[in-house]
Motif scaffolding. Sequence first.
Motif, PDB file in Angstrom:
ATOM      1  N   ALA A  58       0.867  -1.111   0.306  1.00  0.00           N
ATOM      2  CA  ALA A  58       0.578  -0.115  -0.090  1.00  0.00           C
ATOM      3  C   ALA A  58       0.534   1.224  -0.128  1.00  0.00           C
ATOM      4  O   ALA A  58       0.496   2.299  -0.740  1.00  0.00           O
ATOM      5  CB  ALA A  58      -0.842  -0.172   1.233  1.00  0.00           C
ATOM      6  N   PHE A  59       2.484   1.421   0.412  1.00  0.00           N
ATOM      7  CA  PHE A  59       2.904   2.212   1.141  1.00  0.00           C
ATOM      8  C   PHE A  59       3.926   2.854  -0.380  1.00  0.00           C
ATOM      9  O   PHE A  59       4.784   3.229  -0.905  1.00  0.00           O
ATOM     10  CB  PHE A  59       3.949   2.537   1.890  1.00  0.00           C
ATOM     11  N   PHE A  60       3.877   1.864  -1.584  1.00  0.00           N
ATOM     12  CA  PHE A  60       4.178   1.492  -2.570  1.00  0.00           C
ATOM     13  C   PHE A  60       4.246   2.534  -3.545  1.00  0.00           C
ATOM     14  O   PHE A  60       5.303   3.854  -4.337  1.00  0.00           O
ATOM     15  CB  PHE A  60       4.258   0.305  -3.487  1.00  0.00           C
ATOM     16  N   GLN A  61       3.496   3.899  -3.665  1.00  0.00           N
ATOM     17  CA  GLN A  61       2.915   4.927  -4.615  1.00  0.00           C
ATOM     18  C   GLN A  61       2.808   6.201  -3.402  1.00  0.00           C
ATOM     19  O   GLN A  61       2.724   7.286  -4.256  1.00  0.00           O
ATOM     20  CB  GLN A  61       1.650   4.645  -5.566  1.00  0.00           C
ATOM     21  N   VAL A  62       3.060   5.870  -2.723  1.00  0.00           N
ATOM     22  CA  VAL A  62       2.482   7.064  -1.251  1.00  0.00           C
ATOM     23  C   VAL A  62       4.108   7.634  -0.869  1.00  0.00           C
ATOM     24  O   VAL A  62       5.745   6.926  -1.023  1.00  0.00           O
ATOM     25  CB  VAL A  62       2.393   6.428   0.100  1.00  0.00           C
ATOM     26  N   ALA A  63       4.438   9.110  -1.432  1.00  0.00           N
ATOM     27  CA  ALA A  63       5.495  10.082  -1.255  1.00  0.00           C
ATOM     28  C   ALA A  63       5.762   9.890   0.089  1.00  0.00           C
ATOM     29  O   ALA A  63       4.832   9.673   1.331  1.00  0.00           O
ATOM     30  CB  ALA A  63       5.048  11.517  -1.793  1.00  0.00           C
ATOM     31  N   ASP A  64       7.326   9.843   0.414  1.00  0.00           N
ATOM     32  CA  ASP A  64       8.056   9.960   1.071  1.00  0.00           C
ATOM     33  C   ASP A  64       7.323  11.298   2.462  1.00  0.00           C
ATOM     34  O   ASP A  64       6.953  10.612   3.826  1.00  0.00           O
ATOM     35  CB  ASP A  64       9.621  10.058   1.254  1.00  0.00           C
ATOM     36  N   ASP A  65       6.981  12.623   2.031  1.00  0.00           N
ATOM     37  CA  ASP A  65       6.670  13.111   2.423  1.00  0.00           C
ATOM     38  C   ASP A  65       5.503  13.013   3.258  1.00  0.00           C
ATOM     39  O   ASP A  65       4.693  13.639   4.604  1.00  0.00           O
ATOM     40  CB  ASP A  65       6.237  14.751   2.248  1.00  0.00           C
ATOM     41  N   ASP A  66       4.276  12.288   2.612  1.00  0.00           N
ATOM     42  CA  ASP A  66       2.906  11.289   2.888  1.00  0.00           C
ATOM     43  C   ASP A  66       2.751  10.096   4.023  1.00  0.00           C
ATOM     44  O   ASP A  66       1.878  10.277   4.483  1.00  0.00           O
ATOM     45  CB  ASP A  66       2.618  12.074   2.199  1.00  0.00           C
ATOM     46  N   LEU A  67       4.286   9.676   4.328  1.00  0.00           N
ATOM     47  CA  LEU A  67       4.255   8.840   4.827  1.00  0.00           C
ATOM     48  C   LEU A  67       3.778   9.126   6.317  1.00  0.00           C
ATOM     49  O   LEU A  67       4.278  10.179   7.118  1.00  0.00           O
ATOM     50  CB  LEU A  67       5.409   7.900   4.934  1.00  0.00           C
ATOM     51  N   ASN A  68       3.052   8.305   7.122  1.00  0.00           N
ATOM     52  CA  ASN A  68       2.880   8.530   8.965  1.00  0.00           C
ATOM     53  C   ASN A  68       3.406   7.395   9.880  1.00  0.00           C
ATOM     54  O   ASN A  68       3.786   6.540   9.145  1.00  0.00           O
ATOM     55  CB  ASN A  68       1.782   8.951   9.038  1.00  0.00           C
ATOM     56  N   ARG A  69       4.968   7.780  10.915  1.00  0.00           N
ATOM     57  CA  ARG A  69       5.543   7.057  10.999  1.00  0.00           C
ATOM     58  C   ARG A  69       5.086   5.508  11.990  1.00  0.00           C
ATOM     59  O   ARG A  69       5.354   4.840  11.444  1.00  0.00           O
ATOM     60  CB  ARG A  69       6.598   7.862  12.189  1.00  0.00           C
ATOM     61  N   GLU A  70       4.163   6.521  12.738  1.00  0.00           N
ATOM     62  CA  GLU A  70       3.233   4.890  13.407  1.00  0.00           C
ATOM     63  C   GLU A  70       2.603   4.672  12.806  1.00  0.00           C
ATOM     64  O   GLU A  70       2.176   3.184  12.379  1.00  0.00           O
ATOM     65  CB  GLU A  70       2.768   6.190  14.309  1.00  0.00           C
ATOM     66  N   GLU A  71       1.922   5.145  11.321  1.00  0.00           N
ATOM     67  CA  GLU A  71       1.537   3.670  11.082  1.00  0.00           C
ATOM     68  C   GLU A  71       2.700   2.997  10.142  1.00  0.00           C
ATOM     69  O   GLU A  71       1.952   1.819   9.361  1.00  0.00           O
ATOM     70  CB  GLU A  71       0.523   4.138   9.015  1.00  0.00           C
ATOM     71  N   VAL A  72       3.487   3.393   9.638  1.00  0.00           N
ATOM     72  CA  VAL A  72       4.819   2.398   9.238  1.00  0.00           C
ATOM     73  C   VAL A  72       4.830   1.892   9.920  1.00  0.00           C
ATOM     74  O   VAL A  72       5.007   0.459  10.064  1.00  0.00           O
ATOM     75  CB  VAL A  72       5.441   3.359   8.832  1.00  0.00           C
ATOM     76  N   LEU A  73       4.642   2.027  11.092  1.00  0.00           N
ATOM     77  CA  LEU A  73       5.528   1.228  12.307  1.00  0.00           C
ATOM     78  C   LEU A  73       4.341   0.090  13.033  1.00  0.00           C
ATOM     79  O   LEU A  73       4.591  -1.057  13.137  1.00  0.00           O
ATOM     80  CB  LEU A  73       5.399   2.088  13.975  1.00  0.00           C
ATOM     81  N   ASP A  74       3.085   0.394  12.318  1.00  0.00           N
ATOM     82  CA  ASP A  74       2.385  -0.629  12.590  1.00  0.00           C
ATOM     83  C   ASP A  74       2.082  -1.834  11.121  1.00  0.00           C
ATOM     84  O   ASP A  74       0.841  -2.595  11.493  1.00  0.00           O
ATOM     85  CB  ASP A  74       0.609  -0.031  12.721  1.00  0.00           C
ATOM     86  N   GLN A  75       2.608  -1.351  10.467  1.00  0.00           N
ATOM     87  CA  GLN A  75       2.428  -2.000   8.907  1.00  0.00           C
ATOM     88  C   GLN A  75       3.127  -3.402   9.528  1.00  0.00           C
ATOM     89  O   GLN A  75       4.060  -3.932  10.162  1.00  0.00           O
ATOM     90  CB  GLN A  75       3.494  -1.665   7.497  1.00  0.00           C
ATOM     91  N   PRO A  76       3.024  -4.798   8.965  1.00  0.00           N
ATOM     92  CA  PRO A  76       3.503  -6.401   9.063  1.00  0.00           C
ATOM     93  C   PRO A  76       5.194  -6.311   9.098  1.00  0.00           C
ATOM     94  O   PRO A  76       5.433  -6.012   7.398  1.00  0.00           O
ATOM     95  CB  PRO A  76       2.944  -7.383   7.933  1.00  0.00           C
ATOM     96  N   PHE A  77       6.189  -6.489   9.611  1.00  0.00           N
ATOM     97  CA  PHE A  77       7.482  -6.102   9.477  1.00  0.00           C
ATOM     98  C   PHE A  77       8.185  -7.847   9.353  1.00  0.00           C
ATOM     99  O   PHE A  77       7.816  -8.370  10.545  1.00  0.00           O
ATOM    100  CB  PHE A  77       7.836  -5.658  11.044  1.00  0.00           C
TER     101      PHE A  77
END
Length: 299
Positions: A182-201
């Motif tokens: 889902a984040f493949f097309q999202v610009a870096d400036d639009d990424l939310n750190r907490e949302e990133v940290l909640d992703q399957p890792f």
Amino acid sequence: MHPTGSDLRLLQVFDAVVRHGGFSAAESELNLSQSTISNHMAALEERLGIVLCRRGRRGFQLTEEGRAVHDAATRLNAALYDFSADVGSVQGRISGELRIGTLDAISDDPGNRLHMAIAAFLETARDVKVLIAQEAAQDLQQKVSDGTYHCGIGVDLSPVDGLDHLPLYIETHSLYCGRGHAFFQVADDDLNREEVLDQPFVQRGYWHNAEARQNAFHNVAATVFQIEPQLMLIRSGRYLGFLPDPYAERWCANAQLRRLGLDGMRYTAPFFLITARDKRKSSTVTAFMHAARKAWNIA
């Protein structure tokens, strides 16, 4: 048991069978028929008085005793090569075997100059048999310590007594997602750190501390012990994970991976030439260490 010449031959057959996972698969290397290999294995089992392996519908399986004998045979074979190297040194030549353990996914890193070190080494050691094996990061240091490898190219993952670490280069790792994420097309400036940290890792199972785990991801959904399977999981588009930047670069170039450019989502891994401190180094190992210093421009 005091091994004779014929015992050594039987152990070589056994080693080939174990490495290939069965009698038929070892035929080509040994240049022996399956029936002859079977006879050799029976002779070795009779000589030792134990059952080394079983064959049946489940395929080839080592017994516990077979695993122990194979480990001992591996150490014996290494000692024989080291003896050859010692005799060659007395005769004024470099010979025997050089066993190097490395981690996976390092060939793309321009900082990895192992090929240059080997080229320099073979200029003066043409008679040496070079063995390079890919090893799990969590096992490499211990296998240098116990003599399985003469040296290793890897990271200082956890303290192991009696090892020297010569710094070689620094490898950088960044956070990546696959094309279907889902984040493949999202610009870096639009990424939310907490949302990133909640992703399957996908984590590496040999990470031991919070610094190595990086940023404390909340959803550790997969575990690997090598980079290649980690890449496969990230490319599935279902996981985020850290990869070495030089290794990931080609996948980014063909739009299969994307590096997430969040601040702090990057770390460095120092690579070392790892050798055993307390063991007398043969002329073969000494010559390779000299070649490694030359390749990495270390005084």
